[in-house]
Design a protein around this motif. Structure first.
Motif, PDB file in Angstrom:
ATOM      1  N   LEU A  51       0.815  -1.208   0.000  1.00 23.69           N
ATOM      2  CA  LEU A  51       0.000   0.000   0.000  1.00 23.69           C
ATOM      3  C   LEU A  51       0.854   1.265   0.000  1.00 23.69           C
ATOM      4  CD1 LEU A  51      -2.784  -1.158   2.480  1.00 23.69           C
ATOM      5  CD2 LEU A  51      -3.010  -0.816   0.018  1.00 23.69           C
ATOM      6  N   VAL A  52       1.999   1.238   0.656  1.00 26.17           N
ATOM      7  CA  VAL A  52       2.890   2.404   0.620  1.00 26.17           C
ATOM      8  C   VAL A  52       3.400   2.639  -0.798  1.00 26.17           C
ATOM      9  CG1 VAL A  52       5.158   3.257   1.349  1.00 26.17           C
ATOM     10  CG2 VAL A  52       3.567   2.332   3.043  1.00 26.17           C
ATOM     11  N   ILE A  53       3.715   1.559  -1.501  1.00 26.47           N
ATOM     12  CA  ILE A  53       4.152   1.701  -2.898  1.00 26.47           C
ATOM     13  C   ILE A  53       3.030   2.296  -3.744  1.00 26.47           C
ATOM     14  CG2 ILE A  53       4.863   0.423  -4.957  1.00 26.47           C
ATOM     15  CD1 ILE A  53       6.277  -1.554  -3.108  1.00 26.47           C
ATOM     16  N   LEU A  54       1.799   1.839  -3.536  1.00 26.75           N
ATOM     17  CA  LEU A  54       0.671   2.407  -4.274  1.00 26.75           C
ATOM     18  C   LEU A  54       0.478   3.877  -3.929  1.00 26.75           C
ATOM     19  CD1 LEU A  54      -1.980  -0.477  -4.018  1.00 26.75           C
ATOM     20  CD2 LEU A  54      -0.480   0.068  -5.938  1.00 26.75           C
ATOM     21  N   LYS A  55       0.693   4.237  -2.677  1.00 25.56           N
ATOM     22  CA  LYS A  55       0.559   5.642  -2.269  1.00 25.56           C
ATOM     23  C   LYS A  55       1.618   6.506  -2.924  1.00 25.56           C
ATOM     24  CE  LYS A  55      -0.763   9.182   0.236  1.00 25.56           C
ATOM     25  NZ  LYS A  55      -2.060   9.867  -0.018  1.00 25.56           N
ATOM     26  N   VAL A  56       2.844   6.037  -2.953  1.00 26.61           N
ATOM     27  CA  VAL A  56       3.944   6.819  -3.538  1.00 26.61           C
ATOM     28  C   VAL A  56       3.734   7.010  -5.038  1.00 26.61           C
ATOM     29  CG1 VAL A  56       6.417   6.779  -4.037  1.00 26.61           C
ATOM     30  CG2 VAL A  56       5.598   6.131  -1.765  1.00 26.61           C
ATOM     31  N   THR A  57       3.180   6.014  -5.693  1.00 27.17           N
ATOM     32  CA  THR A  57       2.966   6.096  -7.140  1.00 27.17           C
ATOM     33  C   THR A  57       1.681   6.833  -7.509  1.00 27.17           C
ATOM     34  OG1 THR A  57       1.915   3.912  -7.088  1.00 27.17           O
ATOM     35  CG2 THR A  57       4.270   4.002  -7.591  1.00 27.17           C
ATOM     36  N   GLY A  58       0.953   7.344  -6.524  1.00 30.88           N
ATOM     37  CA  GLY A  58      -0.255   8.106  -6.802  1.00 30.88           C
ATOM     38  C   GLY A  58      -1.483   7.272  -7.079  1.00 30.88           C
ATOM     39  N   LEU A  59      -1.411   5.973  -6.848  1.00 33.97           N
ATOM     40  CA  LEU A  59      -2.559   5.108  -7.103  1.00 33.97           C
ATOM     41  C   LEU A  59      -3.463   4.958  -5.887  1.00 33.97           C
ATOM     42  CD1 LEU A  59      -0.793   2.293  -9.166  1.00 33.97           C
ATOM     43  CD2 LEU A  59      -2.139   4.226 -10.015  1.00 33.97           C
ATOM     44  N   LEU A  60      -3.037   5.493  -4.751  1.00 31.48           N
ATOM     45  CA  LEU A  60      -3.845   5.468  -3.536  1.00 31.48           C
ATOM     46  C   LEU A  60      -4.035   6.908  -3.065  1.00 31.48           C
ATOM     47  CD1 LEU A  60      -5.280   3.679  -1.453  1.00 31.48           C
ATOM     48  CD2 LEU A  60      -3.146   3.584  -0.164  1.00 31.48           C
ATOM     49  N   SER A  61      -4.925   7.622  -3.729  1.00 29.85           N
ATOM     50  CA  SER A  61      -5.217   9.028  -3.424  1.00 29.85           C
ATOM     51  C   SER A  61      -6.606   9.341  -3.949  1.00 29.85           C
ATOM     52  CB  SER A  61      -4.168   9.943  -4.059  1.00 29.85           C
ATOM     53  OG  SER A  61      -4.140   9.767  -5.465  1.00 29.85           O
ATOM     54  N   GLU A  62      -7.019  10.618  -3.826  1.00 28.75           N
ATOM     55  CA  GLU A  62      -8.353  10.990  -4.293  1.00 28.75           C
ATOM     56  C   GLU A  62      -8.555  10.547  -5.733  1.00 28.75           C
ATOM     57  OE1 GLU A  62      -7.019  13.854  -1.169  1.00 28.75           O
ATOM     58  OE2 GLU A  62      -6.193  13.176  -3.077  1.00 28.75           O
ATOM     59  N   SER A  63      -9.715   9.946  -5.994  1.00 26.62           N
ATOM     60  CA  SER A  63      -9.994   9.467  -7.342  1.00 26.62           C
ATOM     61  C   SER A  63      -9.990  10.633  -8.316  1.00 26.62           C
ATOM     62  CB  SER A  63     -11.358   8.769  -7.387  1.00 26.62           C
ATOM     63  OG  SER A  63     -11.362   7.655  -6.532  1.00 26.62           O
ATOM     64  N   LYS A  64      -9.291  10.483  -9.427  1.00 22.91           N
ATOM     65  CA  LYS A  64      -9.123  11.571 -10.376  1.00 22.91           C
ATOM     66  C   LYS A  64     -10.422  11.996 -11.031  1.00 22.91           C
ATOM     67  CE  LYS A  64      -4.353  10.276 -11.409  1.00 22.91           C
ATOM     68  NZ  LYS A  64      -3.400   9.778 -12.429  1.00 22.91           N
ATOM     69  N   ASP A  65     -11.405  11.102 -11.066  1.00 25.57           N
ATOM     70  CA  ASP A  65     -12.660  11.454 -11.723  1.00 25.57           C
ATOM     71  C   ASP A  65     -13.538  12.351 -10.867  1.00 25.57           C
ATOM     72  OD1 ASP A  65     -13.018   9.456  -9.910  1.00 25.57           O
ATOM     73  OD2 ASP A  65     -14.684   8.525 -10.991  1.00 25.57           O
ATOM     74  N   ILE A  66     -13.175  12.534  -9.574  1.00 29.45           N
ATOM     75  CA  ILE A  66     -14.008  13.385  -8.733  1.00 29.45           C
ATOM     76  C   ILE A  66     -13.199  14.396  -7.927  1.00 29.45           C
ATOM     77  CG2 ILE A  66     -15.817  11.658  -8.470  1.00 29.45           C
ATOM     78  CD1 ILE A  66     -14.657  10.983  -5.747  1.00 29.45           C
ATOM     79  N   GLU A  67     -11.865  14.299  -7.908  1.00 27.94           N
ATOM     80  CA  GLU A  67     -11.098  15.151  -7.019  1.00 27.94           C
ATOM     81  C   GLU A  67     -11.190  16.626  -7.406  1.00 27.94           C
ATOM     82  OE1 GLU A  67      -6.796  14.436  -9.269  1.00 27.94           O
ATOM     83  OE2 GLU A  67      -6.978  14.258  -7.112  1.00 27.94           O
ATOM     84  N   SER A  68     -11.466  16.927  -8.675  1.00 29.36           N
ATOM     85  CA  SER A  68     -11.564  18.314  -9.100  1.00 29.36           C
ATOM     86  C   SER A  68     -12.961  18.879  -8.894  1.00 29.36           C
ATOM     87  CB  SER A  68     -11.194  18.434 -10.589  1.00 29.36           C
ATOM     88  OG  SER A  68     -12.062  17.640 -11.376  1.00 29.36           O
ATOM     89  N   SER A  69     -13.906  18.037  -8.488  1.00 30.38           N
ATOM     90  CA  SER A  69     -15.275  18.491  -8.278  1.00 30.38           C
ATOM     91  C   SER A  69     -15.499  18.739  -6.795  1.00 30.38           C
ATOM     92  CB  SER A  69     -16.271  17.438  -8.778  1.00 30.38           C
ATOM     93  OG  SER A  69     -16.022  17.132 -10.134  1.00 30.38           O
ATOM     94  N   ALA A  70     -16.304  19.750  -6.509  1.00 31.78           N
ATOM     95  CA  ALA A  70     -16.625  20.034  -5.114  1.00 31.78           C
ATOM     96  C   ALA A  70     -17.482  18.913  -4.549  1.00 31.78           C
ATOM     97  CB  ALA A  70     -17.368  21.360  -5.011  1.00 31.78           C
ATOM     98  N   TYR A  71     -17.223  18.544  -3.284  1.00 32.00           N
ATOM     99  CA  TYR A  71     -18.003  17.494  -2.651  1.00 32.00           C
ATOM    100  C   TYR A  71     -19.298  18.096  -2.098  1.00 32.00           C
ATOM    101  CZ  TYR A  71     -14.603  13.728  -2.812  1.00 32.00           C
ATOM    102  OH  TYR A  71     -13.764  12.729  -3.222  1.00 32.00           O
ATOM    103  N   VAL A  72     -20.130  18.601  -3.009  1.00 42.31           N
ATOM    104  CA  VAL A  72     -21.418  19.160  -2.614  1.00 42.31           C
ATOM    105  C   VAL A  72     -22.479  18.556  -3.509  1.00 42.31           C
ATOM    106  CG1 VAL A  72     -20.481  21.330  -1.771  1.00 42.31           C
ATOM    107  CG2 VAL A  72     -21.129  21.127  -4.167  1.00 42.31           C
ATOM    108  N   TRP A  73     -23.684  18.631  -3.059  1.00 41.15           N
ATOM    109  CA  TRP A  73     -24.795  18.081  -3.817  1.00 41.15           C
ATOM    110  C   TRP A  73     -25.295  19.110  -4.816  1.00 41.15           C
ATOM    111  CZ3 TRP A  73     -25.750  13.068  -3.291  1.00 41.15           C
ATOM    112  CH2 TRP A  73     -25.254  12.443  -2.135  1.00 41.15           C
ATOM    113  N   PRO A  74     -25.991  18.705  -5.866  1.00 37.00           N
ATOM    114  CA  PRO A  74     -26.537  19.662  -6.839  1.00 37.00           C
ATOM    115  C   PRO A  74     -27.487  20.640  -6.163  1.00 37.00           C
ATOM    116  CG  PRO A  74     -26.692  17.398  -7.648  1.00 37.00           C
ATOM    117  CD  PRO A  74     -26.290  17.323  -6.211  1.00 37.00           C
ATOM    118  N   ILE A  75     -27.670  21.783  -6.805  1.00 34.13           N
ATOM    119  CA  ILE A  75     -28.535  22.822  -6.274  1.00 34.13           C
ATOM    120  C   ILE A  75     -29.957  22.596  -6.762  1.00 34.13           C
ATOM    121  CG2 ILE A  75     -28.927  25.304  -6.112  1.00 34.13           C
ATOM    122  CD1 ILE A  75     -26.356  24.315  -4.789  1.00 34.13           C
TER     123      ILE A  75
END
Length: 571
Positions: A531-555
């Motif tokens: 798991l440390v190897i996965l963390k260092v390689t960026g594979l264990l972090s915020e999912s790229k498909d949602i990390e740029s989106s705000a964690y809020v619900w639609p208006i």
């Protein structure tokens, strides 16, 4: 050619050759005793003596014919039921030739296979149930990411179990006592080799490993999903796939090898004469999978804004509002699928259905599982309602899983009342662990360690304490309705002269603590490396498909944030 086996109270049919042989023997005996003739010289007596002599000559000729016939035919083979002392352990070389089976043996063997396969199908439902729960508990933007993570986990974990996992866990070589030679792992049957043996005449001989591979595969897949639960919404492909492949190949199989695979924790010459007790897998499956889930949750760090502006006291009250489970129906349906699958999980652990006693044993296991599930689910639901003054469906679902995990180790060795007691304490340990982890800032979407880790540990410890053996000295453990004997079991499964092992419960408790310690050290160290190897390689972090989106619900139309909260106000 083998004759069909008759009931013990009926006489087997006599072969014609044997009848003739017996008759001629009688004639010879009578002649030798002089019953059929005396020393008189009358013509009638002389003719009778000549007839007796002729019969004796023909009897000797017939004996020679019978001897030649028996010398040219294959000797009758002894019918031996090929089963190891634990049904999980199968070695290809231990059944080198096809052996004859009676009709009854064939039916019993077929019933065992059908029972195991049906339970395997039920365990497969748990994979769907866990995936539905995880998708429902996650943020709405990450559902596709969660589904893809679990699909790839199952795909890659299957190959890991097929190529390496089964071999390390359940294959040989074994010594004369049936336990692993090295006590650590097997080294045969990689990639299913020797599951079907080839005979010199071109025939194929199946082995029981075919059915039991399916059941163990189902459990291994659930274990892989649990182990990946800690990285929910914080993993990127191919990280979960790599993790699943390595986990089911080189981490998860070894605790199974030490225990169900007849390794050092099961060998009386290495641990103690009573051994461990974990029939369903509270420790071997659940705790083993929860440890890496906790490590991945810590390494991945909380999701953005998850604990922002919340004190430790605030974290006790469920989840932050913007991270509420987005689909409560999915969570509830997933929990119910897990419920159905877990009954097959625990029942299938006996892996045989030879007698009515096996059937009643499976029924007892199912009943214990149902009672424990209902008890824990009810208590957690009441606790969440008391704390939040709101209905908490997801809390009740997690309570159900906590009860199932808690009872798995002792599901076949406790009475129903004890199963209820185990679930009561299991729900308590789940609630406390969940609160402590949230207060510590650990973001575990599925409460993986609280449900599977804490309750798994409790289940392993509780099994010897609540065992239905007489008093607190004797124990039944994995033997079901039969106590652990002083010296091995009789062929019919009963204890020799009724002698139960004194101190068995205490010995099992020590063995179970050794099980927890060994599993924690092995899994924690090996998992941390991966798991440390996965963390260092960026594979264990915020999912790229949602990390740029705000964690809020639609208006919504009124300008307010939609919050599909799992908490419903009481009117």
């Amino acid at each position: 050619q083998l004759l069909p086996v008759r009931p013990s109270d009926s006489k087997p049919p006599m072969r014609p050759q044997l009848a003739m042989h017996v008759g001629m023997r009688c004639v010879l005996v009578l002649a030798s005793l002089g019953v059929l003739g005396h020393s008189s010289a009358s013509p009638e007596e002389a003719e009778l003596r000549a007839l007796v002599a002729e019969l004796g000559r023909r009897a000797r000729e017939q004996e020679e014919v019978i001897a030649k016939y028996e010398a040219t035919t294959a000797p009758a083979r002894k019918l031996v039921y090929q089963e190891q002392t634990h049904p999980n352990f199968f070695v290809a070389q231990q059944a080198p030739n096809i052996y004859s089976m009676t009709h009854q043996e064939s039916l019993v063997g077929g019933l065992d296979v059908i029972f195991t396969l049906l339970c395997s199908v039920l365990v497969m439902l748990m994979q769907a149930g866990f995936t539905m729960m995880e998708a429902g508990m996650s943020h709405w933007k990450s559902v596709q990411s969660v589904l893809f993570k679990n699909l790839t986990t199952i795909f890659f974990a299957t190959f890991g179990w097929w190529i390496f996992g089964w071999s390390f866990a359940y294959s040989g070589p074994s010594g004369s006592t049936g336990f692993k030679d090295n006590g650590f792992s097997g080294r045969w049957q990689f990639a299913g080799h020797d599951f079907i043996n080839s005979l010199p005449d071109g025939q194929k001989q199946p082995t029981p490993a075919l059915a039991h591979w399916m059941f163990s595969w189902g459990k291994a897949m659930v274990a892989a999903l649990i182990a990946s639960g800690g990285m929910t919404e914080r993993s990127n492909f191919p990280g979960p796939a790599i993790w699943a492949l390595l986990y089911t190949s080189f981490i998860f199989p070894f605790p199974s090898a030490w225990t169900w695979g007849r390794g050092w924790l099961a060998d009386p010459t290495r641990i103690n004469s009573a051994g461990f007790v974990d029939l369903g897998g509270s420790g071997i499956i659940c705790f083993t999978s929860a440890v890496p889930a906790l490590i991945s949750s810590v390494l991945a760090k909380p999701r953005p804004a998850y604990f922002e502006d919340l004190t430790g006291r605030d974290r006790i009250k469920n989840f932050p509002g913007s991270h509420d489970p987005h689909a409560v129906p999915l969570v509830c349906m997933g929990a119910l699928l897990m419920y159905v699958g877990w009954i097959g999980w625990n029942m299938g652990s006996i892996k045989e259905m030879k007698t009515s006693e096996n059937g009643m044993y499976a029924a007892q296991i199912a009943m214990n599982t149902v009672i424990a599930t209902a008890t824990s689910g009810m208590l957690v639901s009441l606790w969440r309602f008391f704390i939040n003054q709101k209905i908490d469906v997801c809390g009740g679902c997690m309570g159900m899983i906590a009860g199932m995990v808690s009872i798995s180790a002792a599901c076949g060795s406790v009475e129903v009342g004890s199963a209820c007691g185990i679930a009561v304490l299991g729900s308590f340990f789940y609630i406390v662990t969940s609160v402590v982890l949230r207060m510590a800032g650990v973001d575990d979407v599925m409460d993986t360690f609280a449900v599977y880790g804490a309750c798994g540990m409790w289940g392993v410890i509780a099994a010897p304490f609540f065992d239905w053996g007489k008093g607190f000295d004797f124990a039944h453990g994995n033997n079901g309705f039969h106590c652990i004997p002083t010296i091995g079991l009789n062929p019919d499964g009963t204890s020799p002269m009724g002698g139960c092992m004194h101190g068995a419960a205490h010995k099992q408790l020590r063995a179970n603590f050794a099980l927890l310690g060994a599993v924690f050290i092995w899994v924690a160290v090996m998992s941390a490396i991966v798991l440390v190897i996965l963390k260092v390689t960026g594979l264990l972090s915020e999912s790229k498909d949602i990390e740029s989106s705000a964690y809020v619900w639609p208006i919504d139309d009124g300008g307010e944030q939609k919050n599909s909260s799992q908490n419903v106000d009481i009117i």
